[in-house]
Design an enzyme around this catalytic site. Structure first.
Site, PDB file in Angstrom:
ATOM      1  N   GLY A  50       0.750  -1.230   0.061  1.00  0.00           N
ATOM      2  CA  GLY A  50      -0.041   0.194   0.142  1.00  0.00           C
ATOM      3  C   GLY A  50       0.795   1.408   0.053  1.00  0.00           C
ATOM      4  N   ASP A 106       0.592   3.398   4.333  1.00  0.00           N
ATOM      5  CA  ASP A 106      -0.217   4.236   3.534  1.00  0.00           C
ATOM      6  C   ASP A 106      -1.546   4.713   4.429  1.00  0.00           C
ATOM      7  OD1 ASP A 106      -1.064   1.554   4.259  1.00  0.00           O
ATOM      8  OD2 ASP A 106      -1.863   0.861   2.364  1.00  0.00           O
ATOM      9  N   ASP A 109      -5.327   2.913  10.138  1.00  0.00           N
ATOM     10  CA  ASP A 109      -6.787   2.563  10.632  1.00  0.00           C
ATOM     11  C   ASP A 109      -7.041   2.075  12.069  1.00  0.00           C
ATOM     12  OD1 ASP A 109      -9.452   1.811   8.886  1.00  0.00           O
ATOM     13  OD2 ASP A 109      -9.159   0.391  10.382  1.00  0.00           O
ATOM     14  N   LYS A 137      -7.051   7.452  10.146  1.00  0.00           N
ATOM     15  CA  LYS A 137      -8.350   7.459  10.760  1.00  0.00           C
ATOM     16  C   LYS A 137      -8.428   7.415  12.221  1.00  0.00           C
ATOM     17  CE  LYS A 137     -10.175   4.666   6.855  1.00  0.00           C
ATOM     18  NZ  LYS A 137     -10.773   3.301   6.358  1.00  0.00           N
ATOM     19  N   PHE A 158     -14.280   3.745   3.753  1.00  0.00           N
ATOM     20  CA  PHE A 158     -13.267   2.910   2.601  1.00  0.00           C
ATOM     21  C   PHE A 158     -12.783   3.513   1.603  1.00  0.00           C
ATOM     22  CE2 PHE A 158     -12.288  -0.349  -0.173  1.00  0.00           C
ATOM     23  CZ  PHE A 158     -11.355  -0.992   0.326  1.00  0.00           C
ATOM     24  N   ARG A 171      -4.927   0.395  -6.843  1.00  0.00           N
ATOM     25  CA  ARG A 171      -3.751   1.174  -6.300  1.00  0.00           C
ATOM     26  C   ARG A 171      -3.013   2.211  -7.172  1.00  0.00           C
ATOM     27  NH1 ARG A 171      -2.421  -2.007  -1.853  1.00  0.00           N
ATOM     28  NH2 ARG A 171      -2.623  -4.522  -2.164  1.00  0.00           N
TER      29      ARG A 171
HETATM   30  P1  5GP Z   1      -4.854  -1.214  10.655  1.00  0.00           P
HETATM   31  O1  5GP Z   1      -3.991  -2.487  10.772  1.00  0.00           O
HETATM   32  O2  5GP Z   1      -4.332   0.009  11.075  1.00  0.00           O
HETATM   33  O3  5GP Z   1      -6.203  -1.509  11.081  1.00  0.00           O
HETATM   34  O4  5GP Z   1      -5.101  -1.250   8.955  1.00  0.00           O
HETATM   35  C1  5GP Z   1      -4.056  -1.265   8.311  1.00  0.00           C
HETATM   36  C2  5GP Z   1      -4.390  -1.815   6.900  1.00  0.00           C
HETATM   37  O5  5GP Z   1      -5.746  -1.919   6.504  1.00  0.00           O
HETATM   38  C3  5GP Z   1      -3.780  -0.971   5.910  1.00  0.00           C
HETATM   39  O6  5GP Z   1      -2.495  -0.890   5.438  1.00  0.00           O
HETATM   40  C4  5GP Z   1      -4.686  -1.156   4.524  1.00  0.00           C
HETATM   41  O7  5GP Z   1      -4.042  -2.102   3.924  1.00  0.00           O
HETATM   42  C5  5GP Z   1      -6.019  -1.717   5.251  1.00  0.00           C
HETATM   43  N1  5GP Z   1      -7.025  -0.634   5.505  1.00  0.00           N
HETATM   44  C6  5GP Z   1      -7.262   0.205   6.317  1.00  0.00           C
HETATM   45  N2  5GP Z   1      -8.329   1.240   5.985  1.00  0.00           N
HETATM   46  C7  5GP Z   1      -8.690   0.942   4.511  1.00  0.00           C
HETATM   47  C8  5GP Z   1      -9.276   1.944   3.636  1.00  0.00           C
HETATM   48  O8  5GP Z   1      -9.826   2.750   3.898  1.00  0.00           O
HETATM   49  N3  5GP Z   1      -8.888   1.532   2.388  1.00  0.00           N
HETATM   50  C9  5GP Z   1      -8.186   0.561   2.024  1.00  0.00           C
HETATM   51  N4  5GP Z   1      -8.065   0.134   0.619  1.00  0.00           N
HETATM   52  N5  5GP Z   1      -7.437  -0.258   2.871  1.00  0.00           N
HETATM   53  C10 5GP Z   1      -7.488   0.041   4.190  1.00  0.00           C
HETATM   54 MG    MG Z   2      -0.783  -1.320   4.269  1.00  0.00          MG
END
Ligand code: 5GP
Ligand code: MG
Length: 181
Positions: A50, A106, A109, A137, A158, A171
């Site tokens: 990402g 990237d 979340d 976020k 999303f 991407r």
């Molecule tokens: P986390 O571990 O912080 O919950 O999420 C990390 C991963 O979830 C990111 O590196 C990404 O791959 C995916 N992700 C989180 N939010 C989004 C989003 O809004 N869109 C997309 N395409 N991927 C997301």
């Molecule tokens: Mg990622």
């Protein structure tokens, strides 16, 4: 030129952050990083897949001596945890001990991925470890973590584009799009 609407597989997305806005923000962040890391010869660690676009855009705007490498997180079913899913860091060949490490994501979340990678990298005793993320976020965050450099704070929707995918696609979009309600 960008279109305001894109279709990826079964879903429609509308433009949220235009490429020119992203590039302006990247330049501002790069200027901060140039200032903060002057004379420190940092090692930039992009998280695949990402963060590939953000990492390259940022890297092109760095003007101090610095190295670049990438890592990725692989998930596999090892039966080692209750969920049966374990992620491990692969690809980091460089010795980061005593180095100033800047990890590039990237999006943050829940913060799970960043926390996991942070603790893995910390085991190698870097001189410092910081996180830059294109997107953040805050409303989704479940861990005690504050990214050091944030491109844009976004709502809990999303997104695709600028490295982010929907089912492997999207991407390569230069703008960031949000799922059409
Ligand atoms: P986390 O571990 O912080 O919950 O999420 C990390 C991963 O979830 C990111 O590196 C990404 O791959 C995916 N992700 C989180 N939010 C989004 C989003 O809004 N869109 C997309 N395409 N991927 C997301
Ligand atoms: Mg990622």
């Amino acid at each position: 030129m960008s279109t305001s609407l894109v279709k990826i597989k079964d879903k429609e997305f509308i433009i949220k952050i235009a490429s020119a806005t992203i590039q302006d923000r990247v330049k501002t962040l790069a200027a901060q990083i140039n200032h903060d890391y002057e004379g420190k010869m940092p090692i930039i660690v992009g998280v695949l897949n990402g963060a590939v676009l953000f990492t390259c855009d940022l890297f092109k705007n760095l003007n101090m001596e610095c190295e670049l490498t990438f890592l990725r997180v692989s998930s596999y079913h090892g039966g080692l945890t209750s969920s049966g899913e374990v992620s491990r860091v692969i690809g980091l060949k460089e010795n980061i001990e005593g180095r100033h490490v800047l990890m590039i994501e990237d999006i943050v979340d829940s913060g799970e991925t960043a926390m996991h990678l942070f603790s893995e990298l910390q085991k190698h005793n870097p001189a410092s470890l910081k996180l830059a993320t294109a997107l953040f976020k805050p409303a989704a965050l479940k861990h005690n973590l504050t990214p050091d450099y944030v491109g844009f704070e976004v709502e809990n929707d999303f997104l695709v584009g600028y490295g982010l995918d929907y089912d492997g696609l999207g991407r390569n979009l230069n703008d960031i799009y949000v799922l059409k309600p």
